[in-house]
Design a protein around this motif. Structure first.
Motif, PDB file in Angstrom:
ATOM      1  N   VAL A 194       0.825  -1.207   0.000  1.00 44.57           N
ATOM      2  CA  VAL A 194       0.000   0.000   0.000  1.00 44.57           C
ATOM      3  C   VAL A 194       0.861   1.259   0.000  1.00 44.57           C
ATOM      4  O   VAL A 194       0.650   2.176  -0.802  1.00 44.57           O
ATOM      5  N   VAL A 195       1.842   1.313   0.889  1.00 41.14           N
ATOM      6  CA  VAL A 195       2.663   2.520   1.012  1.00 41.14           C
ATOM      7  C   VAL A 195       3.505   2.732  -0.239  1.00 41.14           C
ATOM      8  O   VAL A 195       3.644   3.864  -0.735  1.00 41.14           O
ATOM      9  N   SER A 199       3.315   5.919  -2.743  1.00 30.51           N
ATOM     10  CA  SER A 199       4.487   6.730  -3.075  1.00 30.51           C
ATOM     11  C   SER A 199       4.630   6.873  -4.588  1.00 30.51           C
ATOM     12  O   SER A 199       5.059   7.926  -5.078  1.00 30.51           O
ATOM     13  N   ARG A 200       4.253   5.833  -5.311  1.00 29.92           N
ATOM     14  CA  ARG A 200       4.260   5.931  -6.779  1.00 29.92           C
ATOM     15  C   ARG A 200       3.191   6.905  -7.253  1.00 29.92           C
ATOM     16  O   ARG A 200       3.425   7.724  -8.145  1.00 29.92           O
ATOM     17  N   ALA A 201       2.003   6.818  -6.664  1.00 31.82           N
ATOM     18  CA  ALA A 201       0.915   7.711  -7.055  1.00 31.82           C
ATOM     19  C   ALA A 201       1.242   9.165  -6.761  1.00 31.82           C
ATOM     20  O   ALA A 201       0.852  10.071  -7.508  1.00 31.82           O
ATOM     21  N   LEU A 266       7.995   7.948   2.375  1.00 32.22           N
ATOM     22  CA  LEU A 266       6.930   6.953   2.242  1.00 32.22           C
ATOM     23  C   LEU A 266       7.513   5.546   2.128  1.00 32.22           C
ATOM     24  O   LEU A 266       7.013   4.603   2.747  1.00 32.22           O
ATOM     25  N   SER A 267       8.572   5.406   1.342  1.00 30.97           N
ATOM     26  CA  SER A 267       9.208   4.095   1.195  1.00 30.97           C
ATOM     27  C   SER A 267       9.832   3.645   2.516  1.00 30.97           C
ATOM     28  O   SER A 267       9.734   2.465   2.884  1.00 30.97           O
ATOM     29  N   LEU A 268      10.463   4.569   3.223  1.00 29.99           N
ATOM     30  CA  LEU A 268      11.054   4.239   4.519  1.00 29.99           C
ATOM     31  C   LEU A 268       9.978   3.817   5.512  1.00 29.99           C
ATOM     32  O   LEU A 268      10.181   2.894   6.307  1.00 29.99           O
TER      33      LEU A 268
END
Length: 282
Positions: A194-195, A199-201, A266-268
Protein backbone atom coordinates in the motif's frame (compact mmCIF):
# COMPACT_ATOMS: atom_id res chain seq x y z
CA UNK A 1 33.12 -28.30 -10.23
CA UNK A 2 31.25 -26.78 -13.18
CA UNK A 3 28.12 -26.33 -11.07
CA UNK A 4 30.10 -24.40 -8.49
CA UNK A 5 31.63 -22.15 -11.15
CA UNK A 6 28.21 -21.53 -12.71
CA UNK A 7 26.83 -20.58 -9.31
CA UNK A 8 29.62 -18.05 -8.68
CA UNK A 9 29.20 -16.66 -12.20
CA UNK A 10 25.47 -16.15 -11.64
CA UNK A 11 26.15 -14.35 -8.37
CA UNK A 12 28.77 -12.18 -10.10
CA UNK A 13 26.35 -11.21 -12.89
CA UNK A 14 23.60 -10.38 -10.40
CA UNK A 15 25.93 -8.28 -8.27
CA UNK A 16 27.29 -6.50 -11.35
CA UNK A 17 23.78 -5.63 -12.60
CA UNK A 18 22.80 -4.43 -9.13
CA UNK A 19 25.93 -2.29 -8.88
CA UNK A 20 25.27 -0.71 -12.29
CA UNK A 21 21.68 0.18 -11.34
CA UNK A 22 22.78 1.61 -7.99
CA UNK A 23 25.55 3.57 -9.69
CA UNK A 24 23.21 5.35 -12.09
CA UNK A 25 20.66 5.89 -9.31
CA UNK A 26 23.36 7.38 -7.12
CA UNK A 27 24.50 9.70 -9.93
CA UNK A 28 20.96 10.97 -10.49
CA UNK A 29 20.29 11.55 -6.80
CA UNK A 30 23.71 13.18 -6.29
CA UNK A 31 23.07 15.57 -9.19
CA UNK A 32 19.63 16.56 -7.85
CA UNK A 33 20.94 17.02 -4.30
CA UNK A 34 23.88 19.17 -5.40
CA UNK A 35 21.81 21.39 -7.71
CA UNK A 36 18.73 21.52 -5.48
CA UNK A 37 20.35 22.09 -2.10
CA UNK A 38 20.94 25.75 -2.93
CA UNK A 39 17.22 26.44 -3.22
CA UNK A 40 16.20 24.16 -0.36
CA UNK A 41 15.42 26.06 2.84
CA UNK A 42 12.67 26.51 5.39
CA UNK A 43 11.25 29.45 3.44
CA UNK A 44 11.22 27.29 0.32
CA UNK A 45 8.96 24.67 1.90
CA UNK A 46 6.86 27.02 4.05
CA UNK A 47 5.92 29.89 1.71
CA UNK A 48 3.88 30.30 -1.47
CA UNK A 49 5.29 31.10 -4.93
CA UNK A 50 5.80 34.74 -5.86
CA UNK A 51 6.48 36.85 -8.94
CA UNK A 52 5.28 34.40 -11.61
CA UNK A 53 6.87 31.42 -9.84
CA UNK A 54 10.36 32.91 -10.03
CA UNK A 55 10.60 33.43 -6.25
CA UNK A 56 9.05 32.06 -3.09
CA UNK A 57 8.38 28.50 -2.08
CA UNK A 58 6.26 25.45 -2.84
CA UNK A 59 4.02 25.11 0.20
CA UNK A 60 0.74 24.91 -1.82
CA UNK A 61 2.25 22.15 -3.97
CA UNK A 62 3.30 20.18 -0.87
CA UNK A 63 -0.16 20.55 0.69
CA UNK A 64 -1.85 19.55 -2.56
CA UNK A 65 0.37 16.46 -2.94
CA UNK A 66 -0.28 15.31 0.63
CA UNK A 67 -4.08 15.76 0.44
CA UNK A 68 -4.17 14.15 -3.00
CA UNK A 69 -2.28 11.12 -1.68
CA UNK A 70 -4.70 10.82 1.25
CA UNK A 71 -7.69 10.94 -1.12
CA UNK A 72 -6.08 8.27 -3.27
CA UNK A 73 -5.57 6.06 -0.22
CA UNK A 74 -9.14 6.63 0.97
CA UNK A 75 -10.49 5.41 -2.35
CA UNK A 76 -8.15 2.59 -3.35
CA UNK A 77 -7.22 0.85 -0.09
CA UNK A 78 -10.67 -0.36 1.09
CA UNK A 79 -11.76 -1.48 -2.39
CA UNK A 80 -8.40 -3.01 -3.29
CA UNK A 81 -7.99 -4.98 -0.07
CA UNK A 82 -11.63 -6.17 -0.13
CA UNK A 83 -11.26 -7.32 -3.75
CA UNK A 84 -8.05 -9.21 -2.94
CA UNK A 85 -9.66 -10.91 0.06
CA UNK A 86 -12.58 -12.06 -2.05
CA UNK A 87 -10.40 -13.37 -4.88
CA UNK A 88 -8.02 -15.22 -2.56
CA UNK A 89 -10.32 -16.42 0.22
CA UNK A 90 -13.82 -16.79 -1.22
CA UNK A 91 -13.75 -17.04 -5.02
CA UNK A 92 -13.45 -20.46 -6.60
CA UNK A 93 -10.64 -21.21 -9.03
CA UNK A 94 -12.32 -21.18 -12.41
CA UNK A 95 -12.13 -19.47 -15.77
CA UNK A 96 -13.88 -16.34 -14.48
CA UNK A 97 -11.46 -15.71 -11.61
CA UNK A 98 -8.48 -16.37 -13.87
CA UNK A 99 -9.86 -13.83 -16.34
CA UNK A 100 -10.37 -11.28 -13.56
CA UNK A 101 -6.80 -11.75 -12.31
CA UNK A 102 -5.40 -11.43 -15.83
CA UNK A 103 -7.43 -8.26 -16.38
CA UNK A 104 -6.14 -6.76 -13.13
CA UNK A 105 -2.55 -7.46 -14.13
CA UNK A 106 -3.16 -5.98 -17.58
CA UNK A 107 -4.58 -2.84 -15.97
CA UNK A 108 -1.28 -2.47 -14.10
CA UNK A 109 0.51 -2.07 -17.43
CA UNK A 110 -1.73 0.61 -18.91
CA UNK A 111 0.09 3.97 -19.30
CA UNK A 112 -0.88 6.47 -16.65
CA UNK A 113 -1.92 9.06 -19.21
CA UNK A 114 -4.74 6.72 -20.28
CA UNK A 115 -6.04 6.82 -16.71
CA UNK A 116 -5.90 10.60 -16.94
CA UNK A 117 -8.08 10.63 -20.05
CA UNK A 118 -10.46 8.13 -18.46
CA UNK A 119 -10.68 10.28 -15.32
CA UNK A 120 -11.40 13.32 -17.48
CA UNK A 121 -14.27 11.51 -19.22
CA UNK A 122 -15.72 9.83 -16.12
CA UNK A 123 -15.17 12.12 -13.14
CA UNK A 124 -14.64 15.57 -14.64
CA UNK A 125 -17.27 15.41 -17.39
CA UNK A 126 -19.44 12.34 -16.71
CA UNK A 127 -20.05 12.89 -12.98
CA UNK A 128 -19.69 16.70 -13.26
CA UNK A 129 -17.06 16.88 -10.53
CA UNK A 130 -15.12 19.38 -12.60
CA UNK A 131 -11.37 19.84 -12.59
CA UNK A 132 -10.73 19.37 -8.89
CA UNK A 133 -8.62 17.55 -6.35
CA UNK A 134 -11.46 15.06 -5.87
CA UNK A 135 -11.43 14.11 -9.56
CA UNK A 136 -7.65 13.74 -9.50
CA UNK A 137 -7.75 11.65 -6.32
CA UNK A 138 -10.36 9.29 -7.75
CA UNK A 139 -8.32 8.96 -10.94
CA UNK A 140 -5.15 8.11 -9.02
CA UNK A 141 -7.23 5.69 -6.94
CA UNK A 142 -8.22 3.83 -10.10
CA UNK A 143 -4.59 3.77 -11.22
CA UNK A 144 -3.50 2.36 -7.82
CA UNK A 145 -6.22 -0.28 -7.51
CA UNK A 146 -4.51 -3.00 -9.62
CA UNK A 147 -1.29 -2.67 -7.60
CA UNK A 148 -3.13 -2.78 -4.27
CA UNK A 149 -5.11 -5.86 -5.31
CA UNK A 150 -2.06 -7.70 -6.62
CA UNK A 151 0.21 -6.99 -3.63
CA UNK A 152 -2.56 -7.77 -1.12
CA UNK A 153 -3.41 -11.06 -2.80
CA UNK A 154 0.26 -12.05 -2.87
CA UNK A 155 0.54 -11.27 0.84
CA UNK A 156 -2.53 -13.41 1.57
CA UNK A 157 -1.15 -16.29 -0.48
CA UNK A 158 1.97 -16.40 1.68
CA UNK A 159 -0.16 -17.40 4.68
CA UNK A 160 -0.26 -21.25 4.74
CA UNK A 161 -3.64 -22.98 4.57
CA UNK A 162 -2.82 -24.76 7.81
CA UNK A 163 -3.26 -21.42 9.61
CA UNK A 164 -6.79 -21.10 8.28
CA UNK A 165 -7.60 -24.73 9.05
CA UNK A 166 -6.30 -24.38 12.61
CA UNK A 167 -8.51 -21.33 13.22
CA UNK A 168 -11.61 -23.03 11.87
CA UNK A 169 -10.69 -26.20 13.77
CA UNK A 170 -11.24 -24.42 17.09
CA UNK A 171 -14.68 -23.19 16.03
CA UNK A 172 -14.00 -19.96 14.15
CA UNK A 173 -16.02 -19.19 11.03
CA UNK A 174 -14.28 -18.44 7.75
CA UNK A 175 -14.87 -14.72 8.22
CA UNK A 176 -13.49 -14.82 11.76
CA UNK A 177 -10.42 -16.77 10.69
CA UNK A 178 -9.73 -14.21 7.95
CA UNK A 179 -10.32 -11.21 10.23
CA UNK A 180 -8.50 -12.45 13.33
CA UNK A 181 -5.77 -14.71 11.93
CA UNK A 182 -5.08 -14.33 8.21
CA UNK A 183 -5.21 -10.55 7.88
CA UNK A 184 -2.99 -9.81 10.91
CA UNK A 185 -0.43 -12.30 9.57
CA UNK A 186 -0.51 -10.75 6.09
CA UNK A 187 -0.58 -7.16 7.35
CA UNK A 188 3.18 -6.43 6.86
CA UNK A 189 3.04 -7.38 3.19
CA UNK A 190 -0.25 -5.55 2.65
CA UNK A 191 0.95 -2.33 4.26
CA UNK A 192 4.24 -2.45 2.38
CA UNK A 193 2.43 -2.77 -0.94
CA UNK A 194 0.00 0.00 0.00
CA UNK A 195 2.66 2.52 1.01
CA UNK A 196 4.87 1.82 -2.01
CA UNK A 197 1.85 2.15 -4.30
CA UNK A 198 0.91 5.48 -2.71
CA UNK A 199 4.49 6.73 -3.07
CA UNK A 200 4.26 5.93 -6.78
CA UNK A 201 0.91 7.71 -7.06
CA UNK A 202 2.33 10.79 -5.31
CA UNK A 203 4.84 11.20 -8.14
CA UNK A 204 2.40 10.81 -11.04
CA UNK A 205 1.89 13.74 -13.38
CA UNK A 206 -0.15 12.52 -16.36
CA UNK A 207 -3.34 11.42 -14.49
CA UNK A 208 -3.68 14.74 -12.65
CA UNK A 209 -2.80 16.79 -15.72
CA UNK A 210 -6.33 16.36 -17.13
CA UNK A 211 -8.30 16.22 -13.90
CA UNK A 212 -7.50 19.22 -11.76
CA UNK A 213 -3.88 20.25 -11.25
CA UNK A 214 -2.92 23.87 -11.88
CA UNK A 215 0.41 25.62 -12.29
CA UNK A 216 -0.29 28.51 -9.93
CA UNK A 217 -3.10 29.15 -7.45
CA UNK A 218 -3.57 32.19 -5.25
CA UNK A 219 -5.51 32.17 -2.01
CA UNK A 220 -6.36 29.19 0.17
CA UNK A 221 -5.37 25.68 -0.88
CA UNK A 222 -6.69 22.30 0.18
CA UNK A 223 -10.30 22.50 -1.03
CA UNK A 224 -11.03 19.13 -2.64
CA UNK A 225 -13.65 20.68 -4.95
CA UNK A 226 -11.20 23.11 -6.53
CA UNK A 227 -8.06 22.95 -8.61
CA UNK A 228 -4.81 22.41 -6.75
CA UNK A 229 -1.04 22.48 -7.03
CA UNK A 230 1.11 19.34 -6.86
CA UNK A 231 4.84 18.72 -6.72
CA UNK A 232 5.23 16.55 -9.86
CA UNK A 233 3.29 18.93 -12.09
CA UNK A 234 5.01 21.95 -10.53
CA UNK A 235 8.36 20.35 -11.34
CA UNK A 236 7.27 19.60 -14.90
CA UNK A 237 6.19 23.20 -15.52
CA UNK A 238 9.31 24.73 -14.02
CA UNK A 239 11.55 22.42 -16.05
CA UNK A 240 9.86 22.64 -19.45
CA UNK A 241 7.14 25.30 -19.75
CA UNK A 242 8.22 28.33 -17.73
CA UNK A 243 9.04 31.49 -19.67
CA UNK A 244 12.24 31.94 -17.64
CA UNK A 245 13.53 28.40 -17.45
CA UNK A 246 17.13 29.33 -16.70
CA UNK A 247 16.07 31.62 -13.87
CA UNK A 248 13.83 29.04 -12.18
CA UNK A 249 16.12 26.05 -12.77
CA UNK A 250 17.38 26.04 -9.15
CA UNK A 251 13.75 26.07 -7.98
CA UNK A 252 13.04 23.10 -10.24
CA UNK A 253 15.90 21.12 -8.73
CA UNK A 254 14.74 22.13 -5.25
CA UNK A 255 11.24 20.89 -6.05
CA UNK A 256 12.68 17.61 -7.35
CA UNK A 257 14.66 17.25 -4.13
CA UNK A 258 11.52 17.75 -2.01
CA UNK A 259 9.57 15.25 -4.12
CA UNK A 260 12.34 12.66 -3.75
CA UNK A 261 12.33 13.24 0.00
CA UNK A 262 8.55 12.71 0.17
CA UNK A 263 8.76 9.47 -1.82
CA UNK A 264 11.77 8.34 0.23
CA UNK A 265 9.90 8.96 3.49
CA UNK A 266 6.93 6.95 2.24
CA UNK A 267 9.21 4.10 1.20
CA UNK A 268 11.05 4.24 4.52
CA UNK A 269 7.69 4.08 6.30
CA UNK A 270 6.82 0.95 4.33
CA UNK A 271 10.03 -0.82 5.34
CA UNK A 272 9.63 0.24 8.97
CA UNK A 273 6.03 -1.02 9.09
CA UNK A 274 7.07 -4.32 7.56
CA UNK A 275 9.94 -4.72 10.03
CA UNK A 276 7.77 -3.78 13.02
CA UNK A 277 4.90 -6.13 12.22
CA UNK A 278 7.20 -8.95 11.16
CA UNK A 279 9.03 -8.66 14.48
CA UNK A 280 5.74 -8.62 16.42
CA UNK A 281 4.47 -11.58 14.42
CA UNK A 282 7.52 -13.64 15.29
Amino acid sequence: MMKGLNKYFEWFVLLLCTAIVLLFLGIIIFDIVVKGSGAFSWDFISTSPKKAMTEGGILPAIIGTVILTLLTALFCIPFGVACAIYLNEYAKENYLTKTIRASIRNLSGIPSIIYGLFGLALFVQGLNLGTSMLSAGLTLGLLSLPYIITTTEEALRRIPNSTREAAMGVGATQFESIKDVVLPSALPGILTGVVLTLSRAAGETAPILFTGVAFFITGKTGNVNQEFMALPYHLYMLSTQHQAIEQVRPLAYGTALVLIMVVFLLSLTAFYIRYKYSKNGK
